[in-house]
Every structure is written in C-alpha cells, then in structure tokens.
Design an enzyme around this catalytic site. Sequence first.
Site, PDB file in Angstrom:
ATOM      1  N   CYS A  76      -0.594  -1.319   0.443  1.00 24.63           N
ATOM      2  CA  CYS A  76      -0.841  -2.740   0.188  1.00 24.63           C
ATOM      3  C   CYS A  76       0.469  -3.460  -0.130  1.00 24.63           C
ATOM      4  CB  CYS A  76      -1.854  -2.891  -0.955  1.00 24.63           C
ATOM      5  SG  CYS A  76      -2.353  -4.588  -1.261  1.00 24.63           S
ATOM      6  N   CYS A  77       1.290  -2.880  -1.025  1.00 26.44           N
ATOM      7  CA  CYS A  77       2.590  -3.490  -1.340  1.00 26.44           C
ATOM      8  C   CYS A  77       3.466  -3.542  -0.091  1.00 26.44           C
ATOM      9  CB  CYS A  77       3.317  -2.706  -2.434  1.00 26.44           C
ATOM     10  SG  CYS A  77       2.710  -2.980  -4.107  1.00 26.44           S
ATOM     11  N   CYS A 101       1.005  -9.613  -8.669  1.00 20.55           N
ATOM     12  CA  CYS A 101      -0.308  -9.950  -8.120  1.00 20.55           C
ATOM     13  C   CYS A 101      -1.372  -9.885  -9.218  1.00 20.55           C
ATOM     14  CB  CYS A 101      -0.672  -8.965  -7.018  1.00 20.55           C
ATOM     15  SG  CYS A 101       0.354  -9.115  -5.560  1.00 20.55           S
ATOM     16  N   CYS A 103      -3.195  -6.558 -10.114  1.00 18.65           N
ATOM     17  CA  CYS A 103      -2.296  -5.455 -10.492  1.00 18.65           C
ATOM     18  C   CYS A 103      -1.425  -5.788 -11.699  1.00 18.65           C
ATOM     19  CB  CYS A 103      -1.411  -5.086  -9.310  1.00 18.65           C
ATOM     20  SG  CYS A 103      -2.347  -4.566  -7.869  1.00 18.65           S
ATOM     21  N   CYS A 162       7.550  -1.141  -6.637  1.00 17.19           N
ATOM     22  CA  CYS A 162       6.715  -1.628  -5.532  1.00 17.19           C
ATOM     23  C   CYS A 162       7.444  -1.546  -4.208  1.00 17.19           C
ATOM     24  CB  CYS A 162       6.295  -3.074  -5.778  1.00 17.19           C
ATOM     25  SG  CYS A 162       7.683  -4.205  -5.844  1.00 17.19           S
TER      26      CYS A 162
END
Length: 241
Positions: free
Chosen positions: A123-124, A206, A209, A234
């Site tokens: 996702c990152c 985000c 997170c 990240c």
Amino acid sequence: MEIHTEGSLLLHELTQELPGLTALDGLQALVSHAGEGLVFSTSFGWEDQVITHLIFENNLPIKVFTLDTGRMFPETYYVWARTLERYGREIEAYYPQAEALQRMISQKGPSSFYESVDNRKECCGIRKVEPLNRALEGQQCWITGIRAEQSANRQDMVSVEWDAGHQLVKYHPLFQWTLKEVKEYVKQYNIPYNPLHDKGFPSIGCQPCTRAVAPGEDFRAGRWWWEDASKKECGLHDVKS
Ligand code: SF4
C-alpha cells in the site's frame, strides 16, 4: 549504486557549506549552488510548514510538492488549503497510479495494510513510494523536514547526504532544530499548522495508520502501531528498491 560526477561535485560543495548555516541561509546557499532541480516534499506537518514558509516568503526557486495518498486526515486537507490561501503559491500534488490502486483494492479490499507487513508495504509502495519516485525523477536535490532527534536510526544521519536510490542530494534544513524551536517558529510567524498536532499527533501520515501518542512516548509510536518497531519505515527515506 554509484554516485555520478555532477552529483558528487554538488554533494561535496553542499557538505562543505550547508551544515552550520541557519535554515534560510542553507536554502539560499543551495539555490546559488544548484540553481535548478530543487524540490521540497511536504506532508504539512510542523517542520514542513516552517520550510514551506521559508521558501514562499523568500521566493526561493524550489518546487514544493505533496503526495496525496487518498487516505489523509481531513485536518491535513484543511491545513493544505489554508497554506494555499496564506501564500498564494502552487503546491504540486502527486497521486497514485489509478490502475495499481484499483487492482490492489479490488483484490484485497480497502484495509489490507492491517493484515501483514507485506500488504502494508504494498500500500505504501503504491500510494507513496511510486508517486515520490515520479516527483523526484531528474531532480538535483530533495529538501525534507527531517530533524536529527526524530528517531533512533536517524541519529546517524547528516544534514546533507547522497540518496543513492533516487540519485540526488538530500538536504534537511531543520536538522538541528528541536521540536520546541519548530513550535515557537510556527507561533511567531503565525504559520498555518495541522490542528492534530494539538491533540497528541506529533507525526501525521495516513488516517488509518496514524494515532495519537501519550506524553513522553516516542513520536513514531503513533505510526503503524500494530507492527514491530523495526519494520516501520514507509520507504520514502529508504533506498529505492
Ligand atoms: S500509511 Fe497506511 S494507508 Fe498510507 S500508504 Fe501506507 S499503508 Fe497505505
């Protein structure tokens, strides 16, 4: 990956001159050495707002950009809009590639990052790392809001360094600043800042997170809190894989 000749020369010059200068003097010296290809990435946190203020108030020829992951807090969009109102200058927005994002969400759902470190990194990678790579492509120097006291592994860093993954120089003008100095500067110049900072969020990423931290708790404890601390980067400040 090896450093190329132009990068090596610039790194040498900047390493000689920038450490020890004030943030504004450092940015101005950087402009006079490099001239063009200078970019600053903001996520609208305290430190980034100080640097944005220095760049815009002094009309420095440095492109300011942000990575909109699509999962940011409403408060972050609020401070982004207030920053545009205050300075009237462009902040370039970079977005994830639609196809990659659609594929990931279609296959794994909207919250796969909670399920495993691999999913979180995926996702990152899609929402941050790939857009960052695009933003940095062909640039000479990447300016960031990193401070030395921010985390254990960043204590070994220096204010001017070579980023082998992106093949450019990185410069951290607030490297020696304390959090207290950052806050005082924001207050002194009435710089717009993210209201989440007043609610226990020292570092704001985000929304799904990031959580608030308790007084005295390490500031990065609020990021990806469900993971082992050693796996928390990240990818933005790692070597590009
Ligand atoms: S911080 Fe969370 S939501 Fe944001 S890109 Fe990384 S895993 Fe995805």
